[in-house]
Design a protein around this motif. Structure first.
Motif, PDB file in Angstrom:
ATOM      1  N   PRO A  13       0.827  -1.202   0.000  1.00 22.15           N
ATOM      2  CA  PRO A  13       0.000   0.000   0.000  1.00 22.15           C
ATOM      3  C   PRO A  13       0.872   1.268   0.000  1.00 22.15           C
ATOM      4  CG  PRO A  13       0.063  -0.896   2.219  1.00 22.15           C
ATOM      5  CD  PRO A  13       0.848  -1.844   1.321  1.00 22.15           C
ATOM      6  N   LEU A  14       0.520   2.198  -0.852  1.00 22.01           N
ATOM      7  CA  LEU A  14       1.243   3.460  -0.950  1.00 22.01           C
ATOM      8  C   LEU A  14       0.759   4.384   0.160  1.00 22.01           C
ATOM      9  CD1 LEU A  14       3.269   5.163  -2.599  1.00 22.01           C
ATOM     10  CD2 LEU A  14       1.311   5.991  -3.920  1.00 22.01           C
ATOM     11  N   THR A  15       1.686   4.819   1.000  1.00 26.14           N
ATOM     12  CA  THR A  15       1.326   5.671   2.136  1.00 26.14           C
ATOM     13  C   THR A  15       1.140   7.130   1.712  1.00 26.14           C
ATOM     14  OG1 THR A  15       3.618   6.222   2.678  1.00 26.14           O
ATOM     15  CG2 THR A  15       2.695   4.205   3.690  1.00 26.14           C
ATOM     16  N   ASP A  16       0.461   7.885   2.561  1.00 20.39           N
ATOM     17  CA  ASP A  16       0.297   9.319   2.319  1.00 20.39           C
ATOM     18  C   ASP A  16       1.657   9.994   2.199  1.00 20.39           C
ATOM     19  OD1 ASP A  16      -2.434   8.913   2.579  1.00 20.39           O
ATOM     20  OD2 ASP A  16      -2.631  10.010   4.467  1.00 20.39           O
ATOM     21  N   HIS A  17       2.574   9.657   3.097  1.00 19.40           N
ATOM     22  CA  HIS A  17       3.889  10.291   3.109  1.00 19.40           C
ATOM     23  C   HIS A  17       4.651  10.034   1.798  1.00 19.40           C
ATOM     24  CE1 HIS A  17       7.762  11.762   4.500  1.00 19.40           C
ATOM     25  NE2 HIS A  17       8.285  10.615   4.089  1.00 19.40           N
ATOM     26  N   THR A  18       4.660   8.787   1.343  1.00 18.35           N
ATOM     27  CA  THR A  18       5.380   8.457   0.115  1.00 18.35           C
ATOM     28  C   THR A  18       4.751   9.148  -1.093  1.00 18.35           C
ATOM     29  OG1 THR A  18       6.092   6.350   1.047  1.00 18.35           O
ATOM     30  CG2 THR A  18       6.195   6.561  -1.344  1.00 18.35           C
ATOM     31  N   ALA A  19       3.428   9.156  -1.151  1.00 20.25           N
ATOM     32  CA  ALA A  19       2.734   9.812  -2.266  1.00 20.25           C
ATOM     33  C   ALA A  19       3.004  11.315  -2.258  1.00 20.25           C
ATOM     34  CB  ALA A  19       1.238   9.535  -2.197  1.00 20.25           C
ATOM     35  N   ASP A  20       2.881  11.956  -1.094  1.00 23.43           N
ATOM     36  CA  ASP A  20       3.150  13.400  -1.001  1.00 23.43           C
ATOM     37  C   ASP A  20       4.596  13.705  -1.382  1.00 23.43           C
ATOM     38  OD1 ASP A  20       0.557  13.871  -0.144  1.00 23.43           O
ATOM     39  OD2 ASP A  20       1.105  14.205   1.947  1.00 23.43           O
ATOM     40  N   SER A  21       5.521  12.889  -0.901  1.00 23.37           N
ATOM     41  CA  SER A  21       6.942  13.112  -1.207  1.00 23.37           C
ATOM     42  C   SER A  21       7.189  13.025  -2.704  1.00 23.37           C
ATOM     43  CB  SER A  21       7.813  12.085  -0.481  1.00 23.37           C
ATOM     44  OG  SER A  21       7.745  12.269   0.907  1.00 23.37           O
ATOM     45  N   TYR A  22       6.555  12.073  -3.371  1.00 20.59           N
ATOM     46  CA  TYR A  22       6.736  11.939  -4.815  1.00 20.59           C
ATOM     47  C   TYR A  22       6.341  13.239  -5.524  1.00 20.59           C
ATOM     48  CZ  TYR A  22       5.918  11.004  -9.653  1.00 20.59           C
ATOM     49  OH  TYR A  22       5.928  11.114 -11.017  1.00 20.59           O
ATOM     50  N   TRP A  23       5.139  13.746  -5.236  1.00 17.43           N
ATOM     51  CA  TRP A  23       4.658  14.946  -5.929  1.00 17.43           C
ATOM     52  C   TRP A  23       5.499  16.167  -5.590  1.00 17.43           C
ATOM     53  CZ3 TRP A  23       2.081  14.047 -10.007  1.00 17.43           C
ATOM     54  CH2 TRP A  23       1.195  12.972 -10.074  1.00 17.43           C
ATOM     55  N   LEU A  24       5.902  16.303  -4.344  1.00 21.78           N
ATOM     56  CA  LEU A  24       6.703  17.464  -3.954  1.00 21.78           C
ATOM     57  C   LEU A  24       8.099  17.409  -4.571  1.00 21.78           C
ATOM     58  CD1 LEU A  24       5.494  17.769  -0.264  1.00 21.78           C
ATOM     59  CD2 LEU A  24       4.948  19.313  -2.185  1.00 21.78           C
ATOM     60  N   GLU A  25       8.692  16.220  -4.654  1.00 24.81           N
ATOM     61  CA  GLU A  25      10.009  16.087  -5.283  1.00 24.81           C
ATOM     62  C   GLU A  25       9.936  16.309  -6.794  1.00 24.81           C
ATOM     63  OE1 GLU A  25      11.558  12.294  -4.013  1.00 24.81           O
ATOM     64  OE2 GLU A  25      11.504  12.908  -1.903  1.00 24.81           O
ATOM     65  N   LEU A  26       8.816  15.940  -7.397  1.00 24.68           N
ATOM     66  CA  LEU A  26       8.649  16.133  -8.836  1.00 24.68           C
ATOM     67  C   LEU A  26       8.674  17.614  -9.202  1.00 24.68           C
ATOM     68  CD1 LEU A  26       8.042  14.785 -11.618  1.00 24.68           C
ATOM     69  CD2 LEU A  26       5.620  15.146 -11.085  1.00 24.68           C
ATOM     70  N   THR A  27       8.264  18.488  -8.300  1.00 27.35           N
ATOM     71  CA  THR A  27       8.196  19.922  -8.619  1.00 27.35           C
ATOM     72  C   THR A  27       9.555  20.482  -9.025  1.00 27.35           C
ATOM     73  OG1 THR A  27       8.461  20.573  -6.296  1.00 27.35           O
ATOM     74  CG2 THR A  27       6.207  20.375  -7.137  1.00 27.35           C
ATOM     75  N   SER A  28      10.640  19.910  -8.549  1.00 31.92           N
ATOM     76  CA  SER A  28      11.957  20.430  -8.923  1.00 31.92           C
ATOM     77  C   SER A  28      12.237  20.228 -10.414  1.00 31.92           C
ATOM     78  CB  SER A  28      13.061  19.770  -8.091  1.00 31.92           C
ATOM     79  OG  SER A  28      13.178  18.398  -8.415  1.00 31.92           O
ATOM     80  N   THR A  29      11.559  19.276 -11.058  1.00 30.58           N
ATOM     81  CA  THR A  29      11.775  19.045 -12.484  1.00 30.58           C
ATOM     82  C   THR A  29      10.747  19.757 -13.361  1.00 30.58           C
ATOM     83  OG1 THR A  29      10.438  17.030 -12.626  1.00 30.58           O
ATOM     84  CG2 THR A  29      12.773  16.773 -11.997  1.00 30.58           C
ATOM     85  N   VAL A  30       9.660  20.276 -12.764  1.00 37.26           N
ATOM     86  CA  VAL A  30       8.612  20.919 -13.562  1.00 37.26           C
ATOM     87  C   VAL A  30       8.571  22.432 -13.410  1.00 37.26           C
ATOM     88  CG1 VAL A  30       7.161  18.848 -13.543  1.00 37.26           C
ATOM     89  CG2 VAL A  30       6.747  20.645 -11.866  1.00 37.26           C
ATOM     90  N   THR A  31       9.390  22.983 -12.527  1.00 34.09           N
ATOM     91  CA  THR A  31       9.357  24.423 -12.280  1.00 34.09           C
ATOM     92  C   THR A  31      10.677  25.086 -12.663  1.00 34.09           C
ATOM     93  OG1 THR A  31      10.094  24.149  -9.987  1.00 34.09           O
ATOM     94  CG2 THR A  31       7.719  24.152 -10.372  1.00 34.09           C
ATOM     95  N   THR A  47      10.574  18.547 -17.226  1.00 34.24           N
ATOM     96  CA  THR A  47       9.341  17.764 -17.260  1.00 34.24           C
ATOM     97  C   THR A  47       8.142  18.694 -17.330  1.00 34.24           C
ATOM     98  OG1 THR A  47      10.385  16.039 -15.917  1.00 34.24           O
ATOM     99  CG2 THR A  47       7.987  15.999 -16.035  1.00 34.24           C
ATOM    100  N   THR A  48       7.188  18.326 -18.156  1.00 28.91           N
ATOM    101  CA  THR A  48       5.900  19.009 -18.207  1.00 28.91           C
ATOM    102  C   THR A  48       4.890  18.109 -17.516  1.00 28.91           C
ATOM    103  OG1 THR A  48       6.452  20.092 -20.280  1.00 28.91           O
ATOM    104  CG2 THR A  48       4.121  19.939 -19.727  1.00 28.91           C
ATOM    105  N   LEU A  49       4.200  18.641 -16.518  1.00 32.44           N
ATOM    106  CA  LEU A  49       3.167  17.908 -15.797  1.00 32.44           C
ATOM    107  C   LEU A  49       1.824  18.530 -16.140  1.00 32.44           C
ATOM    108  CD1 LEU A  49       2.012  15.964 -13.632  1.00 32.44           C
ATOM    109  CD2 LEU A  49       2.629  17.690 -11.914  1.00 32.44           C
ATOM    110  N   LEU A  50       0.965  17.740 -16.754  1.00 33.86           N
ATOM    111  CA  LEU A  50      -0.388  18.186 -17.066  1.00 33.86           C
ATOM    112  C   LEU A  50      -1.352  17.557 -16.078  1.00 33.86           C
ATOM    113  CD1 LEU A  50      -0.451  17.758 -20.949  1.00 33.86           C
ATOM    114  CD2 LEU A  50       0.072  19.824 -19.631  1.00 33.86           C
ATOM    115  N   ILE A  51      -2.323  18.362 -15.621  1.00 28.09           N
ATOM    116  CA  ILE A  51      -3.367  17.861 -14.728  1.00 28.09           C
ATOM    117  C   ILE A  51      -4.723  18.206 -15.319  1.00 28.09           C
ATOM    118  CG2 ILE A  51      -1.944  17.952 -12.639  1.00 28.09           C
ATOM    119  CD1 ILE A  51      -3.420  20.558 -11.879  1.00 28.09           C
ATOM    120  N   ALA A  52      -5.698  17.339 -15.094  1.00 26.22           N
ATOM    121  CA  ALA A  52      -7.069  17.581 -15.530  1.00 26.22           C
ATOM    122  C   ALA A  52      -7.962  17.666 -14.301  1.00 26.22           C
ATOM    123  CB  ALA A  52      -7.547  16.466 -16.454  1.00 26.22           C
TER     124      ALA A  52
END
Length: 188
Positions: free
Chosen positions: A49-67, A73-78
């Motif tokens: 099971p993917l924990t809240d902490h691991t999921a949040d960390s993934y998205w927050l760490e991804l920001t360094s490549t999209v900003t 990286t281009t991140l599109l959201i719908a």
């Protein structure tokens, strides 16, 4: 995707940390659904099971490549109109090597289970391909997915060419090794 007067979904490109923070709860929820609901067919790189902490960390760490000016990286959201709930995402990673700048990689196309089978995944892929072609002048896109996932059939139906299968390439979210299919799509 919607009626002539109102779109069924709003597509946005994430370009700053505040956007990720604003949508963090629904990004976490989306990722957890895609990992935890069907771990035998999930091939997104996380064990259930993917924990809240691991999921949040993934998205927050991804920001360094999209900003910022050096974003790779281009991140599109719908989101549905009038809602901040993220119901789908897709990423376009550009290659930094000089000899690879003509191609990109599609990563983590995710559609919330409640919104599947209505064309949202196809729309997201059409848009990310358009961005790759028009904004970044990319000529080729690559992606990979588990041979056992429904995504394989989706990519075959949407014009991608499967160019190879590697046995026991990765683990599903349940921890079982699976074969991986590699796809390519020419944009020129």
């Amino acid at each position: 995707m919607g009626s002539k007067n109102e779109p069924a979904f709003i597509l946005s490109s994430v370009t700053d940390i505040s956007t990720v923070e604003k949508h963090l709860a629904s990004l976490r929820d989306l990722l957890q659904h895609c990992i935890n609901d069907e771990p035998d067919t999930s091939s997104l790189g996380f064990l259930a099971p993917l924990t809240d902490h691991t999921a949040d960390s993934y998205w927050l760490e991804l920001t360094s490549t999209v900003t910022g000016p050096d974003a790779t990286t281009t991140l599109l959201i719908a989101t549905p109109p009038g809602s901040d709930k993220v119901v789908a995402t897709v990423q376009l990673a550009r290659m930094p090597k000089e000899t690879h700048t003509f191609k990109g990689e599609i990563r983590k196309l995710m559609v919330h289970p409640d919104y599947r089978r209505h064309g949202l995944g196809k729309w997201m892929m059409d848009e990310v391909e358009r961005i790759a072609r028009e904004e970044f002048a990319l000529e080729m896109l690559l992606l990979d997915t588990s041979k056992e996932t429904p995504a394989r059939e989706f990519y075959l139906k949407t014009g991608w060419t499967e160019w190879g299968i590697c046995p026991n390439y990765a683990k599903s979210s349940s921890g079982v090794k699976h074969d991986c299919c590699f796809f390519v799509k020419d944009l020129v």
